[in-house]
Write a protein that holds these residues in place. Structure first.
Motif, PDB file in Angstrom:
ATOM      1  N   ALA A  54      -6.091  -5.966  14.799  1.00  0.00           N
ATOM      2  CA  ALA A  54      -6.841  -5.073  13.910  1.00  0.00           C
ATOM      3  C   ALA A  54      -6.154  -4.958  12.549  1.00  0.00           C
ATOM      4  N   SER A  55      -4.835  -4.885  12.551  1.00  0.00           N
ATOM      5  CA  SER A  55      -4.100  -4.815  11.286  1.00  0.00           C
ATOM      6  C   SER A  55      -4.313  -6.073  10.457  1.00  0.00           C
ATOM      7  N   ALA A  56      -4.285  -7.228  11.116  1.00  0.00           N
ATOM      8  CA  ALA A  56      -4.485  -8.500  10.403  1.00  0.00           C
ATOM      9  C   ALA A  56      -5.904  -8.598   9.847  1.00  0.00           C
ATOM     10  N   LEU A  57      -6.898  -8.191  10.633  1.00  0.00           N
ATOM     11  CA  LEU A  57      -8.290  -8.233  10.167  1.00  0.00           C
ATOM     12  C   LEU A  57      -8.505  -7.253   9.015  1.00  0.00           C
ATOM     13  N   CYS A  58      -7.915  -6.098   9.123  1.00  0.00           N
ATOM     14  CA  CYS A  58      -8.025  -5.091   8.063  1.00  0.00           C
ATOM     15  C   CYS A  58      -7.392  -5.618   6.775  1.00  0.00           C
ATOM     16  N   GLU A  59      -6.195  -6.170   6.890  1.00  0.00           N
ATOM     17  CA  GLU A  59      -5.518  -6.685   5.705  1.00  0.00           C
ATOM     18  C   GLU A  59      -6.296  -7.833   5.071  1.00  0.00           C
ATOM     19  N   ALA A  60      -6.904  -8.692   5.887  1.00  0.00           N
ATOM     20  CA  ALA A  60      -7.690  -9.808   5.342  1.00  0.00           C
ATOM     21  C   ALA A  60      -8.868  -9.295   4.514  1.00  0.00           C
ATOM     22  N   GLN A  61      -9.539  -8.265   5.009  1.00  0.00           N
ATOM     23  CA  GLN A  61     -10.672  -7.698   4.270  1.00  0.00           C
ATOM     24  C   GLN A  61     -10.213  -7.047   2.967  1.00  0.00           C
ATOM     25  N   VAL A  62      -9.130  -6.312   3.048  1.00  0.00           N
ATOM     26  CA  VAL A  62      -8.609  -5.649   1.856  1.00  0.00           C
ATOM     27  C   VAL A  62      -8.152  -6.691   0.842  1.00  0.00           C
ATOM     28  N   ARG A  63      -7.447  -7.719   1.299  1.00  0.00           N
ATOM     29  CA  ARG A  63      -6.958  -8.752   0.383  1.00  0.00           C
ATOM     30  C   ARG A  63      -8.130  -9.435  -0.321  1.00  0.00           C
ATOM     31  N   GLN A  64      -9.224  -9.691   0.410  1.00  0.00           N
ATOM     32  CA  GLN A  64     -10.389 -10.303  -0.227  1.00  0.00           C
ATOM     33  C   GLN A  64     -10.998  -9.368  -1.263  1.00  0.00           C
ATOM     34  N   ALA A  65     -11.125  -8.099  -0.935  1.00  0.00           N
ATOM     35  CA  ALA A  65     -11.690  -7.131  -1.888  1.00  0.00           C
ATOM     36  C   ALA A  65     -10.798  -6.994  -3.118  1.00  0.00           C
ATOM     37  N   VAL A  66      -9.501  -6.919  -2.912  1.00  0.00           N
ATOM     38  CA  VAL A  66      -8.562  -6.783  -4.024  1.00  0.00           C
ATOM     39  C   VAL A  66      -8.563  -8.054  -4.878  1.00  0.00           C
ATOM     40  N   THR A  67      -8.650  -9.215  -4.241  1.00  0.00           N
ATOM     41  CA  THR A  67      -8.689 -10.472  -4.993  1.00  0.00           C
ATOM     42  C   THR A  67      -9.922 -10.527  -5.882  1.00  0.00           C
ATOM     43  N   VAL A  68     -11.076 -10.203  -5.331  1.00  0.00           N
ATOM     44  CA  VAL A  68     -12.308 -10.192  -6.124  1.00  0.00           C
ATOM     45  C   VAL A  68     -12.176  -9.197  -7.276  1.00  0.00           C
ATOM     46  N   ALA A  69     -11.695  -8.006  -6.976  1.00  0.00           N
ATOM     47  CA  ALA A  69     -11.544  -6.978  -8.013  1.00  0.00           C
ATOM     48  C   ALA A  69     -10.566  -7.425  -9.102  1.00  0.00           C
ATOM     49  N   ALA A  70      -9.437  -7.999  -8.698  1.00  0.00           N
ATOM     50  CA  ALA A  70      -8.438  -8.437  -9.675  1.00  0.00           C
ATOM     51  C   ALA A  70      -8.972  -9.576 -10.537  1.00  0.00           C
ATOM     52  N   TRP A  71      -9.677 -10.506  -9.943  1.00  0.00           N
ATOM     53  CA  TRP A  71     -10.227 -11.623 -10.706  1.00  0.00           C
ATOM     54  C   TRP A  71     -11.303 -11.169 -11.686  1.00  0.00           C
ATOM     55  N   LEU A  72     -12.068 -10.148 -11.301  1.00  0.00           N
ATOM     56  CA  LEU A  72     -13.059  -9.595 -12.227  1.00  0.00           C
ATOM     57  C   LEU A  72     -12.382  -8.786 -13.333  1.00  0.00           C
ATOM     58  N   ARG A  73     -11.362  -8.046 -12.988  1.00  0.00           N
ATOM     59  CA  ARG A  73     -10.647  -7.205 -13.964  1.00  0.00           C
ATOM     60  C   ARG A  73      -9.880  -8.054 -14.971  1.00  0.00           C
ATOM     61  N   TYR A  74      -9.295  -9.146 -14.506  1.00  0.00           N
ATOM     62  CA  TYR A  74      -8.497 -10.043 -15.346  1.00  0.00           C
ATOM     63  C   TYR A  74      -9.080 -11.455 -15.234  1.00  0.00           C
ATOM     64  N   PRO A  75     -10.210 -11.710 -15.907  1.00  0.00           N
ATOM     65  CA  PRO A  75     -10.971 -12.947 -15.677  1.00  0.00           C
ATOM     66  C   PRO A  75     -10.364 -14.230 -16.242  1.00  0.00           C
ATOM     67  N   THR A  76      -9.401 -14.123 -17.148  1.00  0.00           N
ATOM     68  CA  THR A  76      -8.831 -15.331 -17.741  1.00  0.00           C
ATOM     69  C   THR A  76      -7.334 -15.403 -17.462  1.00  0.00           C
ATOM     70  N   SER A  77      -6.770 -16.585 -17.651  1.00  0.00           N
ATOM     71  CA  SER A  77      -5.328 -16.740 -17.462  1.00  0.00           C
ATOM     72  C   SER A  77      -4.573 -15.908 -18.506  1.00  0.00           C
ATOM     73  N   MET A  78      -5.139 -15.737 -19.675  1.00  0.00           N
ATOM     74  CA  MET A  78      -4.501 -14.892 -20.694  1.00  0.00           C
ATOM     75  C   MET A  78      -4.469 -13.433 -20.233  1.00  0.00           C
ATOM     76  N   ASP A  79      -5.558 -12.951 -19.647  1.00  0.00           N
ATOM     77  CA  ASP A  79      -5.583 -11.584 -19.127  1.00  0.00           C
ATOM     78  C   ASP A  79      -4.511 -11.402 -18.051  1.00  0.00           C
ATOM     79  N   ALA A  80      -4.411 -12.384 -17.157  1.00  0.00           N
ATOM     80  CA  ALA A  80      -3.420 -12.323 -16.082  1.00  0.00           C
ATOM     81  C   ALA A  80      -2.002 -12.339 -16.646  1.00  0.00           C
ATOM     82  N   ALA A  81      -1.774 -13.162 -17.655  1.00  0.00           N
ATOM     83  CA  ALA A  81      -0.449 -13.225 -18.275  1.00  0.00           C
ATOM     84  C   ALA A  81      -0.102 -11.905 -18.957  1.00  0.00           C
ATOM     85  N   LEU A  82      -1.077 -11.288 -19.603  1.00  0.00           N
ATOM     86  CA  LEU A  82      -0.831 -10.015 -20.282  1.00  0.00           C
ATOM     87  C   LEU A  82      -0.486  -8.896 -19.299  1.00  0.00           C
ATOM     88  N   VAL A  83      -1.190  -8.849 -18.174  1.00  0.00           N
ATOM     89  CA  VAL A  83      -0.874  -7.800 -17.201  1.00  0.00           C
ATOM     90  C   VAL A  83       0.482  -8.069 -16.554  1.00  0.00           C
TER      91      VAL A  83
END
Length: 189
Positions: free
Chosen positions: A28-57
């Protein structure tokens, strides 16, 4: 200079899984973490859409978890708790938590239609260039996924975090490149 956001994704995932823990065992912990990691990845990629944005953060830092700890009553260093580790070690990773990304991820976990639209909107970012990425556990969780992340899929429990920056997420998804209108999303994530 890191541009993949892995440091921010790992810290924000860790914060969300600690703030909304699973009640089950190791699977259950592994499944929970997988879902959270996917949600966080999508959110982070939308928040910082370019390599320049990622470098700045990476240079400026995402801000940390202090306000999130306060809102959720987490046992973070701001409240004298250590979350299970010593104070200094626990504080270090918390500085890489991104409040906006955590809020967006909470919104995505609590609203399947919003999660699907966010995954579609990833096509406008640089992060998918040449990658075939699937976010099935986020957009189409099965019964095991739902049971493992019951707290992280409950819109009412997520509301204090999700509401912090949901309007900004809806604004990002309402751009002409987004697949759906924000009017199609439920008001309460």
């Amino acid at each position: 200079m890191p541009t993949d956001l892995s440091f921010l994704i790992a810290a924000t995932t860790r914060w969300l899984t600690r703030a909304y823990p699973t009640g089950g065992g190791v699977l259950a912990s592994a499944l929970c973490e997988a879902q959270v990691r996917q949600a966080v990845t999508v959110a982070a990629w939308l928040r910082y859409p370019t390599s320049m944005d990622a470098a700045l953060v990476a240079v400026a830092g995402p801000g940390g978890s202090a306000r999130l700890d306060w809102i959720t009553g987490s046992d973070g260093p701001a409240h004298g708790g250590t979350g299970g580790g010593d104070r200094e070690a626990d504080s270090a990773w918390r500085t890489w938590v991104d409040e906006v990304v955590a809020s967006w991820a909470a919104s995505l976990l609590g609203a399947p239609a919003l999660a699907a639209a966010a995954v579609t909107a990833l096509g406008t970012t640089e992060h998918l260039d040449g990658l075939a990425v699937e976010f099935r556990r986020l957009v189409a969780p099965d019964e095991h996924d739902r049971r493992a992340a019951v707290l992280l899929r409950h819109p009412d429990l997520l509301a204090p975090v999700a509401e912090l920056h949901r309007a900004q997420l809806l604004s990002v998804l309402a751009t002409p490149s987004a697949a759906e209108s924000p009017d199609d999303f439920p008001e309460a994530c």
